[in-house]
Design a protein around this motif. Sequence first.
Motif, PDB file in Angstrom:
ATOM      1  N   ASP A  69      47.023  37.826  41.250  1.00 54.65           N
ATOM      2  CA  ASP A  69      46.971  37.618  42.700  1.00 54.65           C
ATOM      3  C   ASP A  69      47.439  38.842  43.467  1.00 54.65           C
ATOM      4  O   ASP A  69      46.947  39.133  44.557  1.00 54.65           O
ATOM      5  N   PHE A  70      48.399  39.600  42.878  1.00 55.08           N
ATOM      6  CA  PHE A  70      48.916  40.783  43.569  1.00 55.08           C
ATOM      7  C   PHE A  70      47.838  41.845  43.743  1.00 55.08           C
ATOM      8  O   PHE A  70      47.753  42.496  44.778  1.00 55.08           O
ATOM      9  N   SER A  71      47.000  42.046  42.722  1.00 54.08           N
ATOM     10  CA  SER A  71      46.062  43.173  42.740  1.00 54.08           C
ATOM     11  C   SER A  71      44.614  42.797  43.016  1.00 54.08           C
ATOM     12  O   SER A  71      43.786  43.671  43.226  1.00 54.08           O
ATOM     13  N   GLN A 118      52.881  33.349  35.427  1.00 57.41           N
ATOM     14  CA  GLN A 118      53.203  34.751  35.720  1.00 57.41           C
ATOM     15  C   GLN A 118      51.946  35.617  35.711  1.00 57.41           C
ATOM     16  O   GLN A 118      51.814  36.535  36.527  1.00 57.41           O
ATOM     17  N   PHE A 119      51.020  35.338  34.808  1.00 56.60           N
ATOM     18  CA  PHE A 119      49.761  36.083  34.763  1.00 56.60           C
ATOM     19  C   PHE A 119      48.977  35.871  36.058  1.00 56.60           C
ATOM     20  O   PHE A 119      48.426  36.817  36.631  1.00 56.60           O
ATOM     21  N   PHE A 147      47.907  42.636  36.400  1.00 57.26           N
ATOM     22  CA  PHE A 147      47.649  43.627  37.440  1.00 57.26           C
ATOM     23  C   PHE A 147      46.291  44.302  37.212  1.00 57.26           C
ATOM     24  O   PHE A 147      45.503  44.489  38.129  1.00 57.26           O
ATOM     25  N   THR A 148      46.024  44.665  35.941  1.00 54.65           N
ATOM     26  CA  THR A 148      44.757  45.319  35.617  1.00 54.65           C
ATOM     27  C   THR A 148      43.599  44.350  35.756  1.00 54.65           C
ATOM     28  O   THR A 148      42.555  44.685  36.321  1.00 54.65           O
ATOM     29  N   ALA A 149      43.774  43.123  35.226  1.00 53.69           N
ATOM     30  CA  ALA A 149      42.707  42.132  35.312  1.00 53.69           C
ATOM     31  C   ALA A 149      42.376  41.801  36.763  1.00 53.69           C
ATOM     32  O   ALA A 149      41.211  41.557  37.103  1.00 53.69           O
TER      33      ALA A 149
END
Length: 469
Positions: free
Chosen positions: A38-40, A32-33, A161-163
């Motif tokens: 990958d999204f951001s 999940q991480f 998301f932040t990473a």
Amino acid sequence: MSTVEELRLAERGATRLSGRHLLVLVVLLVAQFMLAVDFSILNVALPAIGQGLGLPLGQLQWIGTAFALPAAGFTLLFGRIADLFGRRRLFLLGLALLGAASLAGGLASSPGLLIAARVAQGLATAAVTPAGLSLLTTSFPEGRLRERALGLNGALMSAGFTAGAVLGGVLTDLLSWRWAFFVNVPVALGVLLVAPGVLRESRPAARPRLDLPGAVTVTLGLLALVLGITEAGRSGWGSPVALLALLLGAGLLLAFLAVERRAAAPLVPLTVLRRRAVVLGNLAGLIAFLTETSLVFLLTLYLQEVLGFSALAAGLSFGVLGVGTVLGGSTAARVIARLGTRGTLLAGGLLQAGATAALLALGHGSGWLGLLLPATFLGGVGNMFVIVAFMVTATSGLPDAEQGMATGLATMTQQIGITVGTPVMSALVATRAAGHSVLPGISLAVLVNVALVLAGTLLALLLRRPGKA
């Protein structure tokens, strides 16, 4: 430890993880991480990708749209497929597709190949996210153990998301934008090697038929809805293409409801959609994802356009938000145990609203970081309380056979919230931008953001409160 013993421990409010629980949790949280990163991760790298592949500035948004369309459009379908044909099987197939698509994206030599890789990444996300979440909810019985697992999952997802924003800047600056794709490959391979020996398959003994008419109408409806939203963000909400897509999406989703009323084995039983906890929980989750992800967009504009920060410096500034979300997620189970899900939704929403409202005072000059950093930290804590309480509410009281469907609904809510937020806030900024300053538009969008958070908080008041739940 047997399943019966685990259930008894959960009923007594146990919070201690067994060795197997810990292994399952690590495997699912790593996956999940990675999906959240990958999204951001490509947001900062978009200009470099455009230069490297000769993609015009006006077409860069298709890199995001190509991912968002399948990620949101297919998630409900894949959640139900996981219930019917095996959650572990779909989880592993999705991870394999994600690894292959990431490798293809990193090696892409033309815009077409890159867009195709992003579509495949979106499909993989639509499969892995609900399958992984339903494996988590079926591995941890309802109660403190599940709340703790969902809290850690939410914390790492938001931290991802932040990473991703930070990692995208670092990899692009030090190596190449291609590494924003390549970084997924070893992680996906590692999870694929470990997961088969850790995760147990779960599917019904008697497999019902898949509701194909429902699957087609809801998938096409969601695809049209997301396309309309992204096109509105690019061309304005008066765009004929955006309006047509939004109307088509609304019509198809209404047709989906009509199909489900008559289906012998519906994709989403209407009894589930009539559950107040499921509906209100998903609405609260939609607002939570919409407001926090769009706030990151607004603050990125503020840091770069008003304060003149570089993309990398702006990404690093969100490190405090990541710390806040990790803290919120890791403590959410204890807050839920004390306040219940209803109380946690209220407390988290009020904390997020107050922290976001403080950002209305932002002005010119780097001294305002002294307000921005603690406000984003506290907002991250509050937002994560809401997200974890939303996941607990949206998946509680349903049998294991419907957990893929429930997590599919929750994942769809998440993806739509993430997709809707930025176009809406971008349009608001454009209406109030004065001359060369975007600060008035940012302030208006932040005010609307606060109003939405408060509206989501009020939904919690409509939840029934049986004891502390």
